[in-house]
Write a protein that holds these residues in place. Sequence first.
Motif, PDB file in Angstrom:
ATOM      1  N   PHE A 261      34.708   7.657  31.317  1.00 45.09           N
ATOM      2  CA  PHE A 261      35.018   6.460  31.362  1.00 45.09           C
ATOM      3  C   PHE A 261      35.382   5.474  32.337  1.00 45.09           C
ATOM      4  O   PHE A 261      34.967   4.298  32.715  1.00 45.09           O
TER       5      PHE A 261
ATOM      6  N   GLU B  32      33.076   2.548  34.138  1.00 45.26           N
ATOM      7  CA  GLU B  32      33.553   1.231  33.698  1.00 45.26           C
ATOM      8  C   GLU B  32      34.637   0.555  34.940  1.00 45.26           C
ATOM      9  O   GLU B  32      34.994  -0.492  34.881  1.00 45.26           O
TER      10      GLU B  32
ATOM     11  N   GLU C 221      35.711  -8.000  27.875  1.00 46.12           N
ATOM     12  CA  GLU C 221      34.850  -6.739  27.768  1.00 46.12           C
ATOM     13  C   GLU C 221      35.401  -5.383  27.794  1.00 46.12           C
ATOM     14  O   GLU C 221      35.265  -4.504  26.961  1.00 46.12           O
ATOM     15  N   LEU C 222      36.197  -5.438  29.019  1.00 52.92           N
ATOM     16  CA  LEU C 222      36.967  -4.212  29.250  1.00 52.92           C
ATOM     17  C   LEU C 222      37.946  -3.752  28.154  1.00 52.92           C
ATOM     18  O   LEU C 222      38.148  -2.522  27.722  1.00 52.92           O
TER      19      LEU C 222
ATOM     20  N   ASP D 150      37.890  -4.686  25.027  1.00 49.72           N
ATOM     21  CA  ASP D 150      37.100  -4.368  23.901  1.00 49.72           C
ATOM     22  C   ASP D 150      36.777  -2.514  24.122  1.00 49.72           C
ATOM     23  O   ASP D 150      36.565  -2.000  23.109  1.00 49.72           O
ATOM     24  N   LYS D 151      36.350  -2.121  25.136  1.00 50.80           N
ATOM     25  CA  LYS D 151      35.579  -0.876  25.348  1.00 50.80           C
ATOM     26  C   LYS D 151      37.020   0.010  25.352  1.00 50.80           C
ATOM     27  O   LYS D 151      36.882   1.099  24.857  1.00 50.80           O
TER      28      LYS D 151
ATOM     29  N   ARG E 229      37.579   0.539  21.629  1.00 53.52           N
ATOM     30  CA  ARG E 229      36.438   1.195  21.234  1.00 53.52           C
ATOM     31  C   ARG E 229      36.452   2.452  21.198  1.00 53.52           C
ATOM     32  O   ARG E 229      36.352   3.400  20.405  1.00 53.52           O
ATOM     33  N   TYR E 230      37.081   3.139  22.274  1.00 53.29           N
ATOM     34  CA  TYR E 230      37.345   4.587  22.785  1.00 53.29           C
ATOM     35  C   TYR E 230      38.801   5.023  22.450  1.00 53.29           C
ATOM     36  O   TYR E 230      39.014   6.155  22.635  1.00 53.29           O
TER      37      TYR E 230
END
Length: 377
Positions: free
Chosen positions: A17, A21, A38-39, A41-42, A45-46
């Motif tokens: 990751f 990213e 966006e970061l 959210d990622k 998500r993980y």
Amino acid sequence: MLFKKEHILLQKAVRDFVKKELDTLPAEMDKTGVMPRELMDKLARYKFISTIVPKEYGGAGADYVSYAIVMEEISRKCCSTGTFVTAGSSLVALPIMNFGTDAQKEKYLKPLALGEQIGAFALTEPGAGSDAGAQQAEAVLDGDNYILNGRKCFITNAPICDFAIVIAMTDKSKGVRGTSAFIVESSWEGFSHGAHEDKMGIRGTETSDLVFQNVVVPKENLIGKEGMGFKIAMNTLEAGRIGVAAQALGVAQGALDEAIKYTKQRIQFGKTLSKFQNTQFTIADMETKVCAARLLVYDTAEKKDAHMKIEKEGSMAKYYAAEVANEVAYKALQLHGGYGYIKDYPIERMYRDARILSIYEGTSQVQQMVIAASVLR
């Protein structure tokens, strides 16, 4: 540290990751002072922002060793992202996890873990830093609500938070035993924040004051009972030291990585810097201290997972790892020479980022006080 199979797999996943990213993003966030949504959210998500949050509330339901792995590997590349992760994972989540009602967990912990909401932890005040008991913010009971007034400073995520865990006085006659903890939503009237602080390091996280002017807080947003505020805060910070210690470890390892890479490439007097004995001795010293810090960090995490007391161990891990991070970053920059002083090289940012680690969530001197008190008890 001998990881279990699941920890090895997690470590690889986080490293993948980070490689994908967080390549050029840390330098960009350092310039802009903003972390892209966006970061965030990622990370959600993980499950990197909810490693220790139970699965029923949207988290990974993992252990503290896993949390330390996430913090180390992310902070190895970006201390700002590590700060964002630990702010939600421990400072905001733990008070609700350990002391909140089922309704509070459903309403606040779950969206926090899922990345739908951002939280902040508001303890520090202009006149109450290391002396956390000197709170001035006050919540006065008025019928079915508390009326909150006061100001908090240096609050991570303050400008972008949806709610904050706020420690305030409910009975000034009782000192620290008169503090209570509340969940306060940023949309409520009277809740505001100051200007984003222009910080030396961890510039990718947004930090500011929080100001409360006659904010009406429903009684159901009291965490635990009246008078438990200081206990809740200290309980949160004690466990949170694992995350900050792992963050410091990551910064130290990242700085060491940069030093090794640079000295193996830079040629002076006809050979690479890595061939000089002074460089080798410096690298050896850095490596030894980083490894020693790693043992302290993961020993503390394992003890926490075994439900053992970690008051002393957590402070030792946070204190030593933070000091090592600063020392290793200093030596890594020195090995870069003049190049380390310009922003083209990551070590310049790492050096600035490292400095916060000896200050926030309990200064190194506060950790020494806790360690000494434990030893001399």
